[in-house]
Design a protein around this motif. Structure first.
Motif, PDB file in Angstrom:
ATOM      1  N   TYR A 114       0.844  -1.188   0.000  1.00  0.00           N
ATOM      2  CA  TYR A 114       0.000   0.000   0.000  1.00  0.00           C
ATOM      3  C   TYR A 114       0.882   1.241   0.000  1.00  0.00           C
ATOM      4  O   TYR A 114       2.008   1.236   0.480  1.00  0.00           O
ATOM      5  CB  TYR A 114      -0.988   0.008   1.175  1.00  0.00           C
ATOM      6  CG  TYR A 114      -0.370  -0.030   2.550  1.00  0.00           C
ATOM      7  CD1 TYR A 114      -0.104   1.137   3.258  1.00  0.00           C
ATOM      8  CD2 TYR A 114      -0.057  -1.250   3.161  1.00  0.00           C
ATOM      9  CE1 TYR A 114       0.450   1.100   4.531  1.00  0.00           C
ATOM     10  CE2 TYR A 114       0.489  -1.293   4.428  1.00  0.00           C
ATOM     11  CZ  TYR A 114       0.746  -0.118   5.110  1.00  0.00           C
ATOM     12  OH  TYR A 114       1.302  -0.161   6.360  1.00  0.00           O
ATOM     13  N   LEU A 144      -2.738  -1.632  -2.909  1.00  0.00           N
ATOM     14  CA  LEU A 144      -3.740  -0.677  -2.443  1.00  0.00           C
ATOM     15  C   LEU A 144      -3.218   0.751  -2.586  1.00  0.00           C
ATOM     16  O   LEU A 144      -2.190   1.107  -2.010  1.00  0.00           O
ATOM     17  CB  LEU A 144      -4.098  -0.953  -0.986  1.00  0.00           C
ATOM     18  CG  LEU A 144      -4.681  -2.335  -0.674  1.00  0.00           C
ATOM     19  CD1 LEU A 144      -4.858  -2.505   0.827  1.00  0.00           C
ATOM     20  CD2 LEU A 144      -5.988  -2.546  -1.408  1.00  0.00           C
ATOM     21  N   ASP A 149      -8.033   3.443  -2.620  1.00  0.00           N
ATOM     22  CA  ASP A 149      -8.442   2.348  -1.740  1.00  0.00           C
ATOM     23  C   ASP A 149      -8.452   2.722  -0.263  1.00  0.00           C
ATOM     24  O   ASP A 149      -8.527   1.854   0.601  1.00  0.00           O
ATOM     25  CB  ASP A 149      -7.518   1.146  -1.955  1.00  0.00           C
ATOM     26  CG  ASP A 149      -7.634   0.583  -3.354  1.00  0.00           C
ATOM     27  OD1 ASP A 149      -8.762   0.221  -3.741  1.00  0.00           O
ATOM     28  OD2 ASP A 149      -6.613   0.514  -4.061  1.00  0.00           O
ATOM     29  N   PRO A 156      -8.547   2.051   5.328  1.00  0.00           N
ATOM     30  CA  PRO A 156      -8.715   1.216   4.142  1.00  0.00           C
ATOM     31  C   PRO A 156     -10.178   1.046   3.768  1.00  0.00           C
ATOM     32  O   PRO A 156     -11.005   0.651   4.596  1.00  0.00           O
ATOM     33  CB  PRO A 156      -8.103  -0.125   4.542  1.00  0.00           C
ATOM     34  CG  PRO A 156      -7.249   0.167   5.718  1.00  0.00           C
ATOM     35  CD  PRO A 156      -7.880   1.327   6.405  1.00  0.00           C
ATOM     36  N   PRO A 158     -10.952  -0.592   0.459  1.00  0.00           N
ATOM     37  CA  PRO A 158     -10.526  -1.138  -0.834  1.00  0.00           C
ATOM     38  C   PRO A 158     -11.666  -1.251  -1.838  1.00  0.00           C
ATOM     39  O   PRO A 158     -12.792  -1.623  -1.478  1.00  0.00           O
ATOM     40  CB  PRO A 158      -9.966  -2.509  -0.486  1.00  0.00           C
ATOM     41  CG  PRO A 158      -9.629  -2.429   0.962  1.00  0.00           C
ATOM     42  CD  PRO A 158     -10.644  -1.497   1.552  1.00  0.00           C
ATOM     43  N   GLN A 162     -10.181  -5.431  -5.306  1.00  0.00           N
ATOM     44  CA  GLN A 162      -9.062  -5.783  -4.427  1.00  0.00           C
ATOM     45  C   GLN A 162      -9.332  -7.084  -3.677  1.00  0.00           C
ATOM     46  O   GLN A 162      -8.421  -7.874  -3.442  1.00  0.00           O
ATOM     47  CB  GLN A 162      -8.740  -4.637  -3.456  1.00  0.00           C
ATOM     48  CG  GLN A 162      -8.327  -3.341  -4.126  1.00  0.00           C
ATOM     49  CD  GLN A 162      -6.988  -3.423  -4.849  1.00  0.00           C
ATOM     50  OE1 GLN A 162      -6.415  -4.498  -5.052  1.00  0.00           O
ATOM     51  NE2 GLN A 162      -6.473  -2.276  -5.243  1.00  0.00           N
TER      52      GLN A 162
END
Length: 186
Positions: A114, A144, A149, A156, A158, A162
């Protein structure tokens, strides 16, 4: 049953790694194909390579190294949840990988990155390191984006695709962890 560790690769204050890892754990627990467990590197208090001998000797002397070695040894595969810092992964994750050696071998790894660009460069760096400790990394990964996302760059949320990518990554990870079991038993 196959045991998979979801490793939180950052120890930074106010990090989002634990919430990303819990998102993945919630998805993984619905599958029933392996036992999934969170491993937070913040729980290990790892100093930078303080063992007197290289990890490849297996002669660990420090309590934190022995704890890490026991934890890593108990799993058949790993999902590394990592942010991207300056186009790579966090130093604490590198330290954790380098501190023990044989305990990583003949296992499988998947990745959830991420960051601004989904942590893709961090994951690419991790793939090379995994090869050196004889961990087979799977192709599918989750990337991410902090922009797409996450809400407010910290929570988070997403996109739907994802979860499908995470499922593919976990499919490959569990399959490879099982395929490597004879090597771990030898």
């Amino acid at each position: 049953m196959t045991r998979i560790a979801i490793i939180i690769g950052s120890t930074r204050p106010d990090r989002v790694g634990p919430t990303v890892a819990h998102w993945l754990l919630d998805l993984a627990k619905q599958r029933g194909d392996a036992d999934y467990e969170l491993v937070d590197l913040a729980d290990f208090d790892l100093p930078h390579l303080d063992e007197p001998l290289p990890a490849s000797t297996g002669q660990y002397t420090r309590p934190h190294t022995l704890q890490l070695a026991e934890t890593v040894a108990s799993f058949d595969g790993f999902v590394f949840v990592t942010p991207e810092y300056n186009h790579s992964y966090p130093g604490v994750l590198k330290t954790a990988i380098d501190l023990v050696y044989a305990e990583w071998q003949h296992k499988a790894a998947g990745f959830v990155g991420y960051g601004a660009d989904g942590g893709i460069r961090a994951v690419e760096h991790l793939r090379g390191v995994m090869g050196m400790v004889l961990v087979a990394d799977v192709r599918a990964q989750v990337a991410l984006s902090l922009y797409d996302d996450f809400t407010d760059f910290v929570r988070p949320t997403p996109r739907e695709r994802q979860a499908a990518l995470a499922g593919t990554m976990l499919d490959e990870l569990v399959a490879w962890a099982g395929a490597l079991a004879p090597l771990r038993a030898a």
